[in-house]
Design a protein around this motif. Structure first.
Motif, PDB file in Angstrom:
ATOM      1  N   ILE A 141      -2.002   5.627   9.660  1.00 27.80           N
ATOM      2  CA  ILE A 141      -3.237   4.842   9.533  1.00 27.80           C
ATOM      3  C   ILE A 141      -2.914   3.354   9.433  1.00 27.80           C
TER       4      ILE A 141
ATOM      5  N   LEU B 179      -8.293  15.469  -0.149  1.00 33.39           N
ATOM      6  CA  LEU B 179      -7.031  15.423  -0.880  1.00 33.39           C
ATOM      7  C   LEU B 179      -7.261  15.494  -2.391  1.00 33.39           C
TER       8      LEU B 179
ATOM      9  N   LEU C  24     -11.255  12.121   4.076  1.00 33.50           N
ATOM     10  CA  LEU C  24      -9.849  12.437   3.843  1.00 33.50           C
ATOM     11  C   LEU C  24      -9.515  12.355   2.352  1.00 33.50           C
TER      12      LEU C  24
ATOM     13  N   VAL D 292       0.944   4.329  -2.541  1.00 26.78           N
ATOM     14  CA  VAL D 292       0.794   5.713  -2.101  1.00 26.78           C
ATOM     15  C   VAL D 292       1.966   6.539  -2.614  1.00 26.78           C
TER      16      VAL D 292
ATOM     17  N   GLY E 280      -8.942   6.945  10.166  1.00 29.52           N
ATOM     18  CA  GLY E 280      -8.868   7.788   8.979  1.00 29.52           C
ATOM     19  C   GLY E 280      -9.833   8.956   9.086  1.00 29.52           C
TER      20      GLY E 280
ATOM     21  N   VAL F 177       0.832  -1.202   0.000  1.00 26.79           N
ATOM     22  CA  VAL F 177       0.000   0.000   0.000  1.00 26.79           C
ATOM     23  C   VAL F 177       0.867   1.252   0.000  1.00 26.79           C
TER      24      VAL F 177
ATOM     25  N   TYR G  91     -11.129   2.266   2.573  1.00 26.67           N
ATOM     26  CA  TYR G  91     -11.952   2.502   3.754  1.00 26.67           C
ATOM     27  C   TYR G  91     -11.124   3.061   4.899  1.00 26.67           C
ATOM     28  N   SER G  92      -9.902   2.542   5.083  1.00 24.69           N
ATOM     29  CA  SER G  92      -9.119   3.015   6.225  1.00 24.69           C
ATOM     30  C   SER G  92      -8.649   4.459   6.009  1.00 24.69           C
ATOM     31  N   PHE G  93      -8.598   4.888   4.728  1.00 26.66           N
ATOM     32  CA  PHE G  93      -8.223   6.279   4.509  1.00 26.66           C
ATOM     33  C   PHE G  93      -9.420   7.216   4.615  1.00 26.66           C
ATOM     34  N   SER G  94     -10.607   6.654   4.676  1.00 27.01           N
ATOM     35  CA  SER G  94     -11.853   7.394   4.887  1.00 27.01           C
ATOM     36  C   SER G  94     -12.240   8.294   3.714  1.00 27.01           C
TER      37      SER G  94
ATOM     38  N   VAL H 226      -8.216  -0.697   2.010  1.00 28.99           N
ATOM     39  CA  VAL H 226      -7.307   0.444   1.991  1.00 28.99           C
ATOM     40  C   VAL H 226      -8.092   1.748   1.854  1.00 28.99           C
TER      41      VAL H 226
ATOM     42  N   TYR I 162       2.412  15.205   3.897  1.00 27.69           N
ATOM     43  CA  TYR I 162       1.236  14.936   4.725  1.00 27.69           C
ATOM     44  C   TYR I 162       0.642  13.579   4.375  1.00 27.69           C
ATOM     45  N   ILE I 163       0.435  13.353   3.068  1.00 26.08           N
ATOM     46  CA  ILE I 163      -0.176  12.087   2.635  1.00 26.08           C
ATOM     47  C   ILE I 163       0.671  10.903   3.106  1.00 26.08           C
TER      48      ILE I 163
ATOM     49  N   VAL J  52       0.491  10.514   7.027  1.00 26.00           N
ATOM     50  CA  VAL J  52      -0.817  10.042   7.460  1.00 26.00           C
ATOM     51  C   VAL J  52      -1.036   8.579   7.056  1.00 26.00           C
ATOM     52  N   SER J  53      -0.572   8.195   5.865  1.00 29.50           N
ATOM     53  CA  SER J  53      -0.707   6.793   5.447  1.00 29.50           C
ATOM     54  C   SER J  53       0.016   5.871   6.412  1.00 29.50           C
TER      55      SER J  53
END
Lengths: 322, 288
Positions: free
Chosen positions: A301, B134, B130, A19, A256, A15, B124-127, B122, A293-294, A297-298
């Motif tokens: 999470i 972005l 959010l 990202v 999240g 993941v 879902y966990s980033f919502s 994936v 930031y991305i 935060v990834s």
């Protein structure tokens, strides 16, 4: 268990790689980084020089590898606006966001689960109905509105709490500046923390109630009552433990959302956290800060989700990860 | 089902609230005293008027005006139009896509299932919130359609997860094996036999989602990444009103806020009823 954790970490890495690729595309193709670095009045020769320096003349995959290498070193470039390392800017704002989110989570879990249990014991009492009506309002009112209304009432009208900012902070270790240790800092924290917790509190309350109602009808609870256990033991030791499983899932899934709503809360209260920084970076097209930031935060999470999955095993011994 | 509905006062209340706002939104061009986005109808002389029952209030501005002389009531009606459009759009787009993904994953299982569900996890966990902030922040493009797509990008997961679960439960039923035994094709089994029986839980998800999207649109527009300033939006109204909090111009925030929250309360009341109606286990316990 060990194999499971390794597999989850591997999944997390895939993941993160995805990202990082998206971040790379944002970085290279949304707005010209050379132009942004060289400045508005750069000559074509200067632009060319910056392009070379950034490696923009190299093939796509090499550029991506360079980006990855830099990312692994925590180097996401300089903020276009403040000319400081972007990741450093994000990390400086971390304590403010962390303390806000922690406090909000604390409020949401304590009152959400507590009131949820209370309501499930006497679902038809007037107090329960009032709490449920409140929880309906809680899931129906957007976070930003809660914040503004709280400011209107408690900061502007009653003047009990300050309307914005973080107040007085003290340095505890390294660069970690905390607002939790001063009276002024705590006073500044209360309204934003309540704002951020409202939605989660209502969701957790409803979930706890539903879980408890279901569990309280089970045979083993009747047995527990029958053998004369005190109410507290039946509710908290026998029932709540099983009712908590969906609640913990939800807490895990909501990280999240918590981060997203911290952006909103920080904007409303001008709280100097990461979310506030992100939003100004978005309006200033400050790509390095957005990308940092991305990425950050990834990481957070993915880590928290793994943590929740491991926590499961302790709540529910029936779960075995293979 | 209708009898159950009428016997549940909170469901009736929710549906009534919803009906009022839907009618208000549909009829906005007819019943609104002013078209707040027709620049010729606006006059700065009317700016920041309080509601009509307060000193300085003026007809026809029932609930007062904003900084540009826009009638608050009219802007709310037009804003509800936008909110409801976006919500319908997302439920349609995300719902359709999520349904297809859920069906595929649940019915075929194996590799397809793994791919769909891992990516769903994936997302879902980033919502949704959010991701939408972005994506919209980076896109720099605004509009109803962009907003619907940006929200749907993550929102389909709700539908996919629910439907997959329902499909897995239905798949083992005898009538599915029977349909296959008489030689029905995979597609036919999915759409004629599996889908209709997996739909009830999906309805609950759609109802809850409808309310969530209304709040999300308002939030995004409030943050300035949602709709353009030329589009009426409840979130944007509140964002404008925020500048006047210290000036005591409460009507700029309170009225759009009440409208926004009431719609969502209405949606959630109906969703709660739907959930209990569909899950008989809870209904029995509540003694209905």
């Amino acid at each position: 268990m060990g194999a499971y954790i390794v597999r989850r970490i591997a999944q997390g890495l895939v993941v993160l790689l995805l990202v990082s690729f998206i971040c790379f595309v944002i970085f290279q193709y949304m707005g010209d980084p050379a132009w942004a670095l060289a400045g508005r009045y750069a000559t074509p020769e200067q632009l060319e020089m910056v392009r070379k320096k950034l490696g923009l003349d190299k093939p796509f995959y090499i550029q991506y590898l360079i980006f990855l290498r830099n990312a692994l070193h925590g180097n996401f470039g300089m903020s276009f606006v403040s000319r400081l390392p972007a990741m450093q800017l994000i990390l400086e704002r971390l304590p403010a966001t962390f303390e806000l989110a922690l406090m909000a989570m604390l409020i949401a879990v304590t009152f959400g689960v507590g009131l949820g249990v209370l309501v499930s014991v006497a679902p038809n009492s007037p107090a329960s109905r009032l709490i449920m009506a409140g929880s309906l309002l809680g899931i129906s009112i957007p976070t930003f509105l809660t914040g503004i209304l709280l400011i209107m009432v408690f900061a502007v009208d009653l003047r009990w709490f300050p309307p914005f900012g973080r107040g007085e902070v003290v340095r505890i270790f390294g660069n970690w500046r905390s607002g939790l240790l001063t009276w002024d800092g705590l006073k500044h924290l209360i309204l934003p923390a309540i704002t951020l917790s409202t939605y989660q509190l209502a969701v957790l309350l409803r979930l706890t109630r539903a879980g408890m109602m279901e569990v309280l009808g089970e045979e083993y609870i009747k047995t527990a009552w029958a053998k004369g256990l005190p109410q507290r033991a039946v509710l908290f030791k026998h029932a709540l433990r099983n009712a908590l499983i969906p609640v913990v899932t939800m807490i895990g899934l909501q990280f999240g959302e918590l981060i997203a709503f911290s952006i909103v809360t920080e904007t409303v209260f001008q709280w100097p956290g990461m979310g506030n920084l992100l939003l100004s970076a978005i309006f200033e097209s400050d790509q390095p800060v957005i990308v940092s930031y991305i990425t950050f935060v990834s990481l957070v999470i993915l880590f928290l989700n793994l943590l929740v999955d491991i926590l499961y095993v302790f709540i529910n011994p029936k779960i075995r990860y293979v | 089902m209708l009898r159950h509905f009428l016997r549940d006062p909170s469901a009736v209340a929710g549906a009534t609230i919803l009906l009022i706002f839907v009618l208000g939104a549909l009829l906005a061009p007819v019943i609104a005293p002013q078209n707040p986005y027709d620049l010729e109808a606006l006059s700065l002389a009317d700016s920041l008027k309080p509601p009509i029952w307060m000193e300085g209030g003026e007809s026809p501005f029932l609930l007062g005006t904003d900084e540009q002389g826009r009638d608050i009531l009219s802007t709310i009606l037009y804003g509800c139009r936008t909110s409801l459009t976006v919500a319908f759009g997302v439920v349609l787009v995300a719902g359709t896509f999520g349904m297809l993904m859920g069906l595929l994953a649940g019915f075929y299982g194996g590799f397809i299932d793994a791919i769909v569900m891992r990516s769903a996890d994936v997302f879902y966990s980033f919502s949704t919130t959010l991701m939408a902030i972005l994506v919209l922040g980076l896109l720099k493009q605004k509009g109803v359609l962009v907003l619907i797509l940006a929200i749907s990008l993550t929102d389909w997961v709700r539908y996919a997860r629910t439907l997959r679960g329902a499909v897995l439960a239905v798949k083992e039923e005898d009538y599915i094996s029977a349909a296959r035994a008489v030689g029905a094709s995979g597609v036919r089994v999915i759409f004629r036999h599996v889908l209709p029986n997996a739909i009830p839980p999906l309805l609950v998800v759609a109802a809850v989602d409808f309310g969530v999207v209304i709040m999300l649109e308002a939030t995004l527009s409030f943050l300035g990444v949602g709709l353009p300033v030329t589009q009426p939006s409840l979130g944007m109204m509140i964002s404008i009103g925020r500048k006047y909090v210290y000036a005591g111009k409460w009507w700029l925030i309170v009225f759009p806020g009440i409208a926004l929250t009431s719609i969502v309360v209405g949606v959630n009341l109906v969703a709660d009823w739907l959930r209990e109606e569909i899950n008989p286990r809870i209904r029995r316990r509540l003694g209905r």
